[in-house]
Structure formats: C-alpha cells, structure tokens
Motif scaffolding. Structure first.
Motif: not given
Length: 505
Positions: A21-22, A226-229, A239-241, A259-260
């Motif tokens: 999830a972005l 950039v937020n990623l989970s 999930g936890t971002r 990468y994340e």
C-alpha cells in the motif's frame, strides 16, 4: 521486537506473499514573490539569512498576515485535483522543536484543510506496452510554511549525527508550501513503484501547467515523502507504514518504493515488526536508513493559530479561479499526439526531453510538428547536452527554430547549413535570415556553377560515372558528395542529382 537490519527479499518474492500500500505526501513550494506570512522575498540561492524578518524568525510581538496569492494558488491546485474547496478553514500550530523551526512550531492546517476529497487519474505503462489507469484519491491539499535549511558540517554522512557543527539558513523558513496528501493506494501490486513515479510526474506537470511553482525537484521546490506498508497477501488490511522523507527525483521515488517493499518483507519474514518511522533516502547507494520514530498527530499538539483569522473563500471567487485552469496536461498531451500524428515513442521522447511546450510554440510559429520535433530533439538537445544547459536556456527561441525551418522549406538553406545558422544563434549573431546573409550560407542556385561542379566530379571519378551510365543510379551518391564538398555544402542536393543523371544518361 524491532530491528534495524536491512534483510532484503527479492521483489518477485515480496509480491508472492504481500500486498503493498502506497501513500504519497508531496510538498510544493509556491512561486509567490513573498513568504506565506510576511513580506520577505523568496528568491532561490540568496546569501544565507538575508531574506528574513521578525515574523519569519518568530521573534516576540511579530504578527503574521496571510499571503493572498498563496491562498489563490492553493485553491487552483485543489480545483485541478478535483477537490472540494472549503467554505471556511483556518490555520493551526504544529508544535515540534528543531533548529530549522525558528518559532518552535510550524504554521500549517490540521483538521480543516482548504482542499479535500479529490482524485487524479494516472495512466501507467505496463510491461506489455499497454496502459493501465489508476485513480489516486487525494485526501487533502493544505497550506503551510516551509522550514529553514540545516547544513551539517563534518562527519561522513552529512547528517546531524557525527557532524562537527551545524549551520542554519532561515531564508527558506516561511516560504509558502502546499502539501498534497493521497489516500492509501492499494491494488497496484508489482506496479506500485511505477504508479508512485507516474503520480509524482503527472502532479509535477500539473503544477507547472498551473504556473504556481517551477516544480524543480533538484532545487527542492517539489519534494515527495513516500509512505509504504505491506500486509499479508489477500488480507485486505493495511500494515505498519514507514515514511521515506524528501525524495527529490522521479527515479528515486520509484527506487525508494521498491527498496522499502523488499526491506519490509525481510523484516516481516524474520518474524519481527516494522517500526513506524521516518527514513532517509540515499541516492548514491539506493537504500533507506532510519531517521526518527514517526510522530502521530497528537504528538504535535495541534491547536488553532490565534494570530490568524480564518480563510473563507467565496463561491464566486472559487468559480472565477476555476475558469483560469489550463487544459489538463495528460489530456493535452493525448490531444497533441493525435493532432500531430506522433507515435507513442515520439511523444514520450518529446516529453522526456522537456521539449513539449517548445515544440508547441514552434508549431504555433509556423513549423510542422515533425520538423519542430526534429530540431528540438536533435540539434538543440545535442547542444544542451554538450554544454550542460537546459534546453530552454540555449538562447534559441521557438520563433527562431520556425524561422530556420522556413528558410529550409523555401530552399534558401539546407539542413546542413541550418546547423550553421543555429551556431550563429547560439553566438547571438542576429536573426536566422541575418546569419545566413552575414555568413554567406545561402544555397548556390547558379546553374552554371552547379553544372561546372558536376562536370568536375564526373571527371575526377570516371569509374563511378561509368557505373551510372550502366544504370547503377545508386552510385550517384558518391558524385553528389563530391559536388557538395566542392560547394561547401551550399548546393541543392536534389538539383545536383538531377544534373548528374542528365549528363550521364
């Protein structure tokens, strides 16, 4: 249990077990002449701490005043992103303590943003040459002020940890910012990195089209967080971002997401939990490193800004601003491609070279789309690359390019001579017509001179001449080259060919 060890999982394996999830938070520095709450100038690159005053330094007793042009820009951005525009909103104080915040709080908007509930449709190219459109929901676009700039001197990383000392430039403190926050982008799967890049690219194009910012990522006037989970595949949860801060190129946005995703999967596969934190992106190595544990909203102790009145844009004003919106850049690009007959590759290369608007203006000045593209992506792009100059800063205007092509079309010069005309334009020698005259570049139209040059070429190349007499017309190219050399490129190659065939038939 938490971990700081970056165990990476191959990208394909991530997708087998997890759904990404972005979320993207893009900060846009506005190009207003003055700061958000004071009259200080906003010129980029000024001497440190020369564009400051008691208000943007947060000195006691200084009172802020809202920049009306910044409010106007915020509304236009919101409208272009299909947002609702608040009838009433206000600023808030976001409290945190850091050297680049001279007031020890940032004036921003919290629960009452000026723009909210919008969307942007983002076309993304798939691996098989097709295009898939993702609708990116816009949670909000709100007004705030930028912080100062810290420079950490000494140490190996350029970060505050390990530095010998730090310097702070407050010129940037108080510059108007619009922060555009997406809703979680789910369902992208393997295309998540490409979706992130395409969204930021399209948003940047929109900002430039609106004329509210130069949106130069390399100068920090547009920056992406950039937020990623990750969540177990098919679980339907978030999930936890983590939030990778201040990513300043489109390529880096894509790489940071990839990468994340690999790093999160490594953490989860190891039975550990992802720490909600900010992370730093390292362009040289293509990795992220831990920054600080991410604060929640309550940690900032938001409260309404007591020194500023609420903002209440009238519906009439909003509609007036709606009427000023330019054509959507994506729709404009599709329309132009159809009108010009460009292939997908031709259009993509034109956009990628930053030459689309230049081609548009050259066509408007009288050139055909294909010839305009030929010069901007050929001769002019080469010059820009060789001199490390932006293509729109070469000193050659779209009107110049159209004038050069007009000289070619009328037979005054050919393409080879046109390149010499561009050399004159780079040197500031006048208009294309003046350069042709000063440099003596006009194509020789004297039939007598051309005929003599052809005779010389035939006499000097008897074997080639015999081949042409035997019907091998393709051999004429060698004689044409000899004539063009003798005439210093100032001959009409088509007419030279005709004369050669006439004399040898």
């Amino acid at each position: 249990m938490t971990t700081t060890t970056d165990t990476l999982v191959p990208f394909d394996e991530v997708l087998e077990r997890y759904d990404p999830a972005l979320g993207l938070e893009v900060h846009v520095e506005l190009n207003t002449a003055t700061k958000m709450f004071c009259g200080c100038p906003t010129e980029f690159g000024a001497e440190p701490n020369t564009q400051v005053c008691p208000t943007c330094l947060g000195l006691p007793g200084a009172m802020p005043v809202v920049n009306g042009k910044a409010v106007e820009a915020a509304i236009r951005i919101g409208l272009a992103l299909n947002c609702d525009i608040a009838e009433w909103c206000r600023f808030a104080r976001k409290n945190y303590f850091y050297p680049d915040m001279p007031k020890n709080f940032q004036t921003s908007q919290y629960d009452e943003p000026i723009c909210f509930d919008g969307f942007m449709d983002v076309p993304v190219e798939t691996g098989d040459g097709e295009t898939q459109v993702f609708r990116v929901g816009i949670e909000r676009a709100h007004m705030e002020e930028d912080t100062g700039k810290s420079t950490h001197v000494g140490g190996a990383t350029g970060r505050i940890h390990g530095a010998d000392y730090s310097l702070v430039d407050y010129n940037r403190a108080g510059i108007p910012l619009i922060e555009i926050v997406t809703r979680p982008i789910t369902g992208a799967g393997e295309m998540a990195p490409a979706v992130a890049r395409a969204y930021v690219a399209q948003l940047r194009d929109l900002i430039v089209a609106l004329g509210v910012s130069d949106a130069r990522m390399e100068q920090g006037s547009i920056r992406a967080d950039v937020n990623l989970s990750l969540a177990p595949k098919g679980s339907g949860v978030l999930g936890t971002r983590t939030e990778t801060k201040n990513v300043n190129s489109l390529r880096s946005v894509e790489r940071a997401v990839r990468y994340e995703m690999s790093r999160h999967a490594g953490v989860l596969d190891g039975g550990e939990r992802v720490l909600q934190e900010t992370r730093h992106w390292h362009e040289d190595t293509g990795v992220t490193t831990s920054g600080r544990e991410k604060s929640d909203a309550e940690d900032y102790r938001y409260f309404p800004e007591p020194d500023l009145v609420p903002v209440a844009p009238s519906r009439e004003w909003v509609e007036e601003l709606r009427a000023t919106l330019p054509e959507n850049p994506t729709q404009k690009r599709a329309r132009l491609q159809q009108e010009w007959g460009f292939s997908d590759l031709e259009m993509r290369d034109t956009v990628g070279a930053g030459a689309l608007d230049l081609v548009v203006q050259t066509v408007e000045a009288g050139a055909s789309p294909q010839t305009a593209r030929k010069w901007w992506l050929g001769e002019l792009a080469r010059r820009a690359n060789d001199t490390e100059t932006a293509i729109d800063a070469l000193g050659v205007t779209p009107a110049d390019v159209a004038a050069v092509q007009a000289l070619v079309d009328e037979g005054t010069i050919n393409d080879k001579l046109a390149r010499k005309v561009f050399e004159g334009l780079y040197a500031g020698e006048g208009t294309p017509a003046e350069i042709v005259e000063k440099r003596g570049l006009a194509v020789v139209s004297d039939e007598g001179a051309l005929s003599a040059a052809v005779d010389n070429a035939i006499a000097a190349n008897p074997a080639v001449a015999d081949k042409i007499r035997d019907g091998k017309v393709a051999a004429a190219g060698a004689l044409i080259g000899a004539v063009m050399k003798e005439m210093r490129g100032q001959a009409d190659a088509g007419r030279v060919r005709e004369l050669i065939l006439e004399k040898l038939s």
